[in-house]
Each structure stands twice: as C-alpha cells, then as structure tokens.
Design an enzyme around this catalytic site. Structure first.
Site, short mmCIF file in Angstrom:
data_model
loop_
_atom_site.label_atom_id
_atom_site.label_comp_id
_atom_site.label_asym_id
_atom_site.label_seq_id
_atom_site.Cartn_x
_atom_site.Cartn_y
_atom_site.Cartn_z
N GLU A 60 0.76 -1.07 0.04
CA GLU A 60 -0.14 -0.10 0.27
C GLU A 60 0.73 1.21 0.45
OE1 GLU A 60 -2.50 -3.31 1.09
OE2 GLU A 60 -1.15 -2.54 1.84
N HIS A 129 -10.91 -5.85 7.79
CA HIS A 129 -11.40 -5.87 6.67
C HIS A 129 -12.46 -4.76 6.71
CE1 HIS A 129 -8.55 -9.15 4.97
NE2 HIS A 129 -9.07 -9.49 4.43
#
Length: 326
Positions: A60, A129
């Site tokens: 990321e 998540h």
C-alpha cells in the site's frame, strides 16, 4: 437511465472517466485482469489496456507513493486500497505528503488523486477488513473524505472526486455493493462534493447519518411515519469537510437531532457533527443531541458483528428518547 447496483455504479463511473480522459489511471492489488476483489474494475483492463489499468505489488505504501509521482506528472490516478484496514501502511503518503502538497506549494500544485477503498461491516469479513476508519482519515487537513449511500450518488460523487484537483478519499461500504439498486443516468454527471443531502423531509427530529446508516435511518423514518412522527433524514455524503449549513438549517427546523455512525463512539465523524450543531444551533435545540454508534471496542469477529453494529432498532430507540425529552 439504467438500473444499477452500487458496485455497478462505481464501475460505470470509472469507465466513464477512463473514456473521457486518457490521463486517468487505475491501479492496485488485483484490479487488472481479475477486476478487483469485488469486481469494481471488471473489464476495464481489457477495454483500456495494461498501461491504464494495472496490478501492483501487495504494498500500500508503494501504491500511494506511485500515485503522488503520477499526479505531479499530470495524471489523474485512482489507486485502490483493497480493504480499509490496510491503509496504515500508506498513512505517511496520505497525511504526511499528499494532503500537505497544496499548502506546501503555496497553492500552485494540487494532487488530483482519488483513493478508493471499501469499508464497513455486515458481510462477515475477516479481521482488519471491515473497520470504519473514516474518523481518522477525516481528521487529516487537506484531504476530502466522501462516502455515498446509494448508486446514484456513488457514480456522481466518484466522477466529481476524479475531476477534483485535490486528493479525495472515496469510501465504499461493503454491505451496499450488491444490496442496493437504483436508476443511474448513463454517461457523465456529477454530484457536488462538500454538500450534504436531505434525503427525506421531516419536521419532528433530524437524523444525520452517512453510508449504510442512511438506509437504516430511512427504515426508521418510514416506520415512525405510521405513528405520525415526522423524521428528517440527512445524508452527510461528505465527511470532510462537513456541510454544517445544511445541518444547521435542518436542526433549526426540527429542533431535535440524532447523529448516527457505524464506527466506534470515541471521536469520529458523529462527534464532529455534534460539536458543529452545538456551536452553531444550540439555541434551536429542544433536547440533547442523540448519538448512535458502535461500542468502543476492537471490531469483533464475524459471528458477533451483527450484535455490535448499529441497526435500525438502535436508531429508533434513540429517536424516541430524544422526542420524549422535555
């Protein structure tokens, strides 16, 4: 007009901007051939090629660093962070660099980056998540934070975000992806950033929410209408900046307010909304401002999340409590 799910509206917005502007690029983990973990980019690499829709390593920090370099070279990057819980790896790029660039460059340079990421509970995902981290992200100066509650806004707000010349964090609620359908115009249209939306008019109490909780709030409004209770529902849409003017106008009419968020109670967007109303409309209130949120705990494992997440019953209870105050 076409009837679309929330995720189809997202895909249509991406397709529209790829078609209209060859400087638009999409990249992230598995967004190419696979079309993303939720198929939001399905078919786009085949249509526009690997130079404009491409996969990245599982990094990321690299995805967001690449975004800044491309934006400085005149591109309009649309990076995807596969799940919101993975954003911590990229927070230096977001808060330390991206959000500061226009100020650092004396207003002469912007970074037209739209970061897309799913968030939110109700689908029993694995740990990390489904967290609602929007409060943390919305606290970063120089960054817009947007989250739609329906397919029409999803497409229009995403196009507005992509066309904007500053960084926008665009949050998409997992539960909404395939649970909602609505009529969505074909081609390009925009929904304004920084503007809340009164999705249901009312006169007795204002319920302010965003993302999936807007739909929970509308359920409550419909139920209470059968008892003669008139609930106004306001969809924030923009979490940073907050459209205080619309909130004040609504609360000044109804004289009572309940603020709803899916995230934990500590700090967060609801706390910001409560403070805005308190500072700007306190004399219009006939009752304390109600707040509905998840408890201040770590996000639970999937088997417990239905008990943990705020639902229509929780909103209804707080609305009744607010109406009964005297």
């Amino acid at each position: 007009m076409a009837t679309m799910t929330f995720i189809q509206a997202i895909t249509d917005a991406l397709n529209t901007q790829l078609k209209n502007d060859d400087k638009t690029l999409i990249f992230g983990e598995d967004v190419g051939k696979n079309g993303g973990v939720f198929r939001a980019t399905d078919g786009l690499q085949a249509e526009y090629g690997k130079d404009r829709v491409f996969d990245t390593p599982l990094a990321e920090s690299g995805i967001l660093g690449l975004s800044m370099g491309l934006a400085l070279q005149g591109f309009r990057p649309i990076p995807e962070i596969q799940f919101i819980g993975f954003i911590f790896e990229a927070m230096d790029s977001i808060a330390g660099q991206m959000a500061r660039t226009r100020y650092r460059m004396n207003g002469k340079v912007g970074l037209p980056i739209t970061i897309r990421s799913p968030f939110g509970g109700g689908t029993h995902t694995p740990e990390m998540h489904a967290d609602s981290l929007e409060g943390m992200i919305a606290s970063v100066p120089g960054l817009r934070v947007v989250t739609p509650s329906n397919p029409y806004d999803a497409k229009g707000l995403l196009i507005s975000a992509i066309k904007n010349n500053d960084p926008v964090f665009f949050l998409e609620n997992l539960k909404l992806y395939r649970s909602l359908k609505a009529d969505v115009p074909e081609g390009e249209y925009t929904v304004p950033l920084d503007k809340a939306n009164v999705v249901r008019e009312g006169s007795d109490v204002t319920v302010i929410a965003y993302s999936a909780e807007v739909n929970e709030s509308l359920k409550v409004a419909e139920k209470l209408a059968k008892e003669g209770i008139s609930v106004e529902v306001v969809d924030l849409r923009s979490l940073a900046p907050i459209d205080s003017a619309t909130l004040v106008q609504s609360v000044s009419k109804t004289h009572r307010a309940v603020v709803v968020q899916e995230a934990q109670r500590m700090a967060g967007v609801a706390a910001k909304v409560v403070s805005e109303i308190s500072e700007k409309a306190i004399l219009s209130l006939d009752a304390p401002i109600g707040r509905v949120s998840a408890p201040d705990t770590v996000y639970p494992f999937g088997l417990a999340e239905d008990d943990w997440l705020p639902a229509a019953a929780d909103i209804e209870a707080k609305v009744r409590e607010t109406l009964e105050f005297n």
